[in-house]
Enzyme design. Sequence first.
Site, short mmCIF file in Angstrom:
data_model
loop_
_atom_site.label_atom_id
_atom_site.label_comp_id
_atom_site.label_asym_id
_atom_site.label_seq_id
_atom_site.Cartn_x
_atom_site.Cartn_y
_atom_site.Cartn_z
N HIS A 57 0.84 -1.20 0.00
CA HIS A 57 0.00 0.00 0.00
C HIS A 57 0.87 1.25 0.00
O HIS A 57 2.04 1.20 0.44
CB HIS A 57 -0.90 0.02 1.24
CG HIS A 57 -1.98 -1.01 1.22
ND1 HIS A 57 -3.05 -0.97 2.08
CD2 HIS A 57 -2.17 -2.10 0.44
CE1 HIS A 57 -3.85 -1.99 1.85
NE2 HIS A 57 -3.33 -2.70 0.85
N GLU A 59 0.91 3.84 1.89
CA GLU A 59 1.42 4.22 3.21
C GLU A 59 2.61 3.36 3.61
O GLU A 59 3.60 3.87 4.17
CB GLU A 59 0.33 4.05 4.29
CG GLU A 59 -0.91 4.88 4.06
CD GLU A 59 -2.02 4.14 3.33
OE1 GLU A 59 -3.20 4.34 3.67
OE2 GLU A 59 -1.72 3.35 2.40
N CYS A 87 -6.02 1.78 5.90
CA CYS A 87 -6.67 0.54 6.34
C CYS A 87 -6.08 0.14 7.70
O CYS A 87 -5.16 0.79 8.20
CB CYS A 87 -6.44 -0.56 5.30
SG CYS A 87 -4.73 -1.15 5.23
N CYS A 90 -2.24 -0.58 7.53
CA CYS A 90 -1.44 0.64 7.43
C CYS A 90 -1.49 1.43 8.74
O CYS A 90 -0.48 1.99 9.17
CB CYS A 90 -1.91 1.48 6.26
SG CYS A 90 -1.52 0.71 4.66
#
Length: 148
Positions: A57, A59, A87, A90
């Site tokens: 992801h 992040e 999410c 993260c």
Amino acid sequence: MEEQKKKDEEYMKKAILEAQKAFEEDEIPVGAIIVCRDRIISRAHNLTEMLCDVTAHAEMQAITSGANMLGGKYLKDCTLYVTVEPCVMCAGAIGWAQISRVVYGAADEKRGYSKFAPNALHPKTTVTSGVLEEECRLLMQDFFGRKR
């Protein structure tokens, strides 16, 4: 206060540029940047498709890059700007990295941390949501609209 809002929007625009790169690469269009003492130390976007890695992801990529840039695992005194609410995964990483501040654009009702793990961030982390929310949301809607 007004000065901080301007800075937040300026940096979020840079995160949106990252999200647009993801969009062009057929990745879910999430972009992130990390700012430390008014200096961008990392830029990233989702790479889950390219890397065949569900953990890639924006992040996570930004945290790894930022930690490498600073030469340590903690990102205290840093702000993470991300186009979509993080999410749970993260948010956990943000918490472990001890990022001081998180600024995000669009909420994620389906997968956002605030619904499933509202205490995942470090206790001292502050959160600002809804920065350039419309632009961030439209990018996601555009992407998924094309997929359907």
